[in-house]
Write an enzyme that holds these catalytic residues in place. Structure first.
Site, PDB file in Angstrom:
ATOM      1  N   SER A   1      16.812  -0.476  20.167  1.00 54.33           N
ATOM      2  CA  SER A   1      16.575   0.017  18.803  1.00 54.33           C
ATOM      3  C   SER A   1      17.699   0.826  18.204  1.00 54.33           C
ATOM      4  CB  SER A   1      15.289   0.837  18.763  1.00 54.33           C
ATOM      5  OG  SER A   1      14.214  -0.052  18.919  1.00 54.33           O
TER       6      SER A   1
ATOM      7  N   PHE B   1       3.964  -7.308  24.402  1.00 55.94           N
ATOM      8  CA  PHE B   1       4.383  -6.775  25.703  1.00 55.94           C
ATOM      9  C   PHE B   1       3.295  -5.939  26.369  1.00 55.94           C
ATOM     10  CE2 PHE B   1       8.241  -8.758  25.169  1.00 55.94           C
ATOM     11  CZ  PHE B   1       8.899  -8.376  24.017  1.00 55.94           C
ATOM     12  N   ALA B   2       2.055  -6.223  26.048  1.00 51.39           N
ATOM     13  CA  ALA B   2       0.939  -5.493  26.687  1.00 51.39           C
ATOM     14  C   ALA B   2       1.032  -5.658  28.200  1.00 51.39           C
ATOM     15  CB  ALA B   2      -0.390  -6.023  26.164  1.00 51.39           C
TER      16      ALA B   2
ATOM     17  N   TYR C   1       5.865   4.388  14.103  1.00 54.09           N
ATOM     18  CA  TYR C   1       7.019   3.566  14.507  1.00 54.09           C
ATOM     19  C   TYR C   1       6.613   2.094  14.632  1.00 54.09           C
ATOM     20  CZ  TYR C   1      11.238   2.222  17.003  1.00 54.09           C
ATOM     21  OH  TYR C   1      12.433   1.640  17.359  1.00 54.09           O
ATOM     22  N   SER C   2       7.391   1.204  14.017  1.00 53.75           N
ATOM     23  CA  SER C   2       7.060  -0.215  14.107  1.00 53.75           C
ATOM     24  C   SER C   2       8.319  -1.074  14.021  1.00 53.75           C
ATOM     25  CB  SER C   2       6.115  -0.611  12.964  1.00 53.75           C
ATOM     26  OG  SER C   2       5.923  -2.012  12.961  1.00 53.75           O
TER      27      SER C   2
ATOM     28  N   THR D   1      17.541   6.103  19.942  1.00 53.75           N
ATOM     29  CA  THR D   1      17.290   5.728  21.338  1.00 53.75           C
ATOM     30  C   THR D   1      17.006   4.229  21.372  1.00 53.75           C
ATOM     31  OG1 THR D   1      15.113   6.606  20.791  1.00 53.75           O
ATOM     32  CG2 THR D   1      16.411   7.849  22.370  1.00 53.75           C
TER      33      THR D   1
ATOM     34  N   ASN E   1      10.725   0.163  31.004  1.00 55.42           N
ATOM     35  CA  ASN E   1       9.311   0.248  31.390  1.00 55.42           C
ATOM     36  C   ASN E   1       9.101   1.235  32.534  1.00 55.42           C
ATOM     37  OD1 ASN E   1       6.593  -0.480  30.952  1.00 55.42           O
ATOM     38  ND2 ASN E   1       6.641  -1.860  32.733  1.00 55.42           N
TER      39      ASN E   1
HETATM   40  C1  LIG Z   1      10.355   3.969  20.589  1.00 59.33           C
HETATM   41  C2  LIG Z   1      11.109   3.188  21.656  1.00 59.33           C
HETATM   42  C3  LIG Z   1      11.153   3.926  22.986  1.00 59.33           C
HETATM   43  S1  LIG Z   1      10.301   1.578  21.815  1.00 59.33           S
HETATM   44  C4  LIG Z   1      11.193   0.876  20.500  1.00 59.33           C
HETATM   45  C5  LIG Z   1      11.965  -0.397  20.734  1.00 59.33           C
HETATM   46  N1  LIG Z   1      11.658  -1.172  21.853  1.00 59.33           N
HETATM   47  C6  LIG Z   1      10.548  -1.935  21.900  1.00 59.33           C
HETATM   48  O1  LIG Z   1       9.716  -1.927  21.025  1.00 59.33           O
HETATM   49  C7  LIG Z   1      10.404  -2.759  23.160  1.00 59.33           C
HETATM   50  C8  LIG Z   1       9.077  -2.532  23.751  1.00 59.33           C
HETATM   51  C9  LIG Z   1       8.926  -3.287  25.038  1.00 59.33           C
HETATM   52  C10 LIG Z   1       9.917  -2.839  26.054  1.00 59.33           C
HETATM   53  C11 LIG Z   1       9.300  -2.922  27.437  1.00 59.33           C
HETATM   54  N2  LIG Z   1       8.050  -2.202  27.505  1.00 59.33           N
HETATM   55  C12 LIG Z   1       6.894  -2.819  27.826  1.00 59.33           C
HETATM   56  O2  LIG Z   1       6.828  -3.999  28.060  1.00 59.33           O
HETATM   57  C13 LIG Z   1       5.684  -1.953  27.860  1.00 59.33           C
HETATM   58  N3  LIG Z   1       4.486  -2.734  28.204  1.00 59.33           N
HETATM   59  C14 LIG Z   1      10.284  -2.301  28.409  1.00 59.33           C
HETATM   60  O3  LIG Z   1      10.220  -1.066  28.590  1.00 59.33           O
HETATM   61  O4  LIG Z   1      11.129  -3.042  28.911  1.00 59.33           O
HETATM   62  C15 LIG Z   1      13.131   0.491  20.906  1.00 59.33           C
HETATM   63  O5  LIG Z   1      14.185   0.306  21.395  1.00 59.33           O
HETATM   64  N4  LIG Z   1      12.460   1.597  20.516  1.00 59.33           N
HETATM   65  C16 LIG Z   1      12.530   2.825  21.221  1.00 59.33           C
HETATM   66  C17 LIG Z   1      13.144   3.904  20.329  1.00 59.33           C
HETATM   67  O6  LIG Z   1      13.313   3.633  19.142  1.00 59.33           O
HETATM   68  O7  LIG Z   1      13.411   4.982  20.872  1.00 59.33           O
END
Ligand SMILES: CC1(C)S[C@@H]2[C@H](NC(=O)CCCC[C@H](NC(=O)C[NH3+])C(=O)[O-])C(=O)N2[C@H]1C(=O)[O-]
Length: 349
Positions: A62, A120-121, A159-160, A299, A327
């Site tokens: 992001s 990604f649930a 956040y979206s 981030t 994750n």
């Molecule tokens: C708000 C956050 C942290 S999440 C958001 C965006 N990343 C995503 O939306 C990916 C979500 C899935 C990533 C995955 N997670 C899962 O599958 C959970 N079930 C993983 O960790 O690999 C990003 O980058 N942003 C960060 C930001 O802006 O800081």
């Protein structure tokens, strides 16, 4: 007031903790008025055991959102876009509510649901289902519009990723070019960023890079090598590839007033409070540190990579930190400690 020198021992402790908590490797680079500090720990590749380097390229997730916001604010400066106009003025009938404005989209106040929550649930299954897929922007927005909105337009911060998919659609509509061209012509070229790419939908990271490893939801299950993916599920919300050096240059230049005129940067820095220490502007986060210093950046969390990229208000000192796993909430939280070490210096005795 001048900042204290970065606490290198503190940085090393943070990286060692991140590795102890499950990251194969971690790195941090600070650029401070021409001085560069580099700290690393662990490996870029679990098979070859090659040590991670601050020169390794990685997926920034992001942090891409700041790239998209910069391009749109440049278009505002060129009088080709108005922040307070409805998105539907530029993309007729895209959104179900004519009251959703460009500013609400860039500040996560549109109420548009985030399609990645369902996608990604199940972290590994969800990733494997999309890692080689190519989506259109409209397909991603359609996924989001199947879910109820989180709030009325402008009523709250939520956040979206959907917001920055809409940002990518605005960039392509207003410039008549792909997002890649806009990033190249308006940011990457002018700043001479040699390690920064938007290669969607290619799955390979060009040149030398750290491999990224997704931590499964099931405790103790083996890490999944997530390095190769299209990142088509994110695109203008998360598909940029870069390096610590290039992100330090990018945020240093942005905050130093080299990418946007002061009036537009000021728009980016109109912050909505998120929690006690963070606030969100337009594609830009502010984090308020314990020593009274605030830092500005973003981030990133994409399969295989956590990243932090922040700079001081004047861009004089910038930091990029990466752990090559995701994750793993412990690692994400631990890695935030680099900001205190980098900008507040050694803890007071
Ligand atoms: C708000 C956050 C942290 S999440 C958001 C965006 N990343 C995503 O939306 C990916 C979500 C899935 C990533 C995955 N997670 C899962 O599958 C959970 N079930 C993983 O960790 O690999 C990003 O980058 N942003 C960060 C930001 O802006 O800081």
């Amino acid at each position: 007031a001048a900042l204290p020198a970065p606490d290198l021992a503190g940085l090393s402790t943070v990286l060692r903790s991140a590795v102890a908590q499950g990251a194969p490797g971690a790195l941090v680079r600070i650029d401070d008025h021409g001085l560069t500090y580099r700290v690393t720990h662990g490996v870029a590749d679990r098979d070859t055991r090659r040590l991670i380097s601050t020169d390794d390229r990685f997926r920034v997730g992001s942090i891409t959102k700041t790239f998209s916001a910069v391009v749109l604010l440049q278009l505002v400066h060129e009088h080709r876009l108005s922040l307070d106009a409805p998105v539907n003025r530029y993309l007729p009938e895209l959104l179900p509510d004519d009251r959703i404005t460009v500013r609400q989209v860039l500040s996560h106040r549109s109420g548009l649901a985030d399609y990645t929550n369902d996608m990604f649930a199940d972290s590994v299954k969800g990733f494997e289902a999309v890692r080689n897929k190519v989506f259109t922007y409209r397909q991603l927005v359609a996924l989001a519009l199947q879910k109820p909105r989180t709030n009325a337009a402008g009523a709250a911060y939520s956040y979206s990723n959907t917001n920055f998919v809409v940002a990518g659609m605005l960039i392509e509509k207003l410039t008549g070019q792909p997002v890649r061209t806009a990033y190249d012509k308006r940011i990457i070229g002018p700043l001479g960023l040699q390690d920064t790419f938007y290669v969607h939908p290619d799955t390979a990271i060009p040149g030398r890079y750290a491999r990224g490893y997704l931590t499964p939801d099931k405790a103790g299950a083996p890490l999944v090598d997530a390095t190769a993916q299209t990142v088509s599920w994110a695109q203008s919300a998360g598909a940029v590839i870069s390096s610590a050096r290039d992100l330090d240059v990018f945020y240093g230049a942005l905050l130093g007033g080299k990418l946007l005129p002061a009036a537009r940067l000021a728009e980016m820095e109109r912050f909505t409070k998120v929690d006690g220490t963070t606030a969100y502007g337009l594609g830009l986060r502010r984090r308020d540190l314990s020593c009274g210093v605030s830092v500005y950046g973003h981030t990133g969390a994409v399969q295989g990579y956590y990243s932090y990229a922040f700079a001081t208000k004047d861009g004089g000192r910038s930091l990029t930190a990466v752990a090559n796993t995701s994750n793993n909430g412990k690692v994400l939280g631990t890695l935030a400690g680099v900001l205190e070490s980098a900008f507040c210096g050694e803890p007071k005795a």
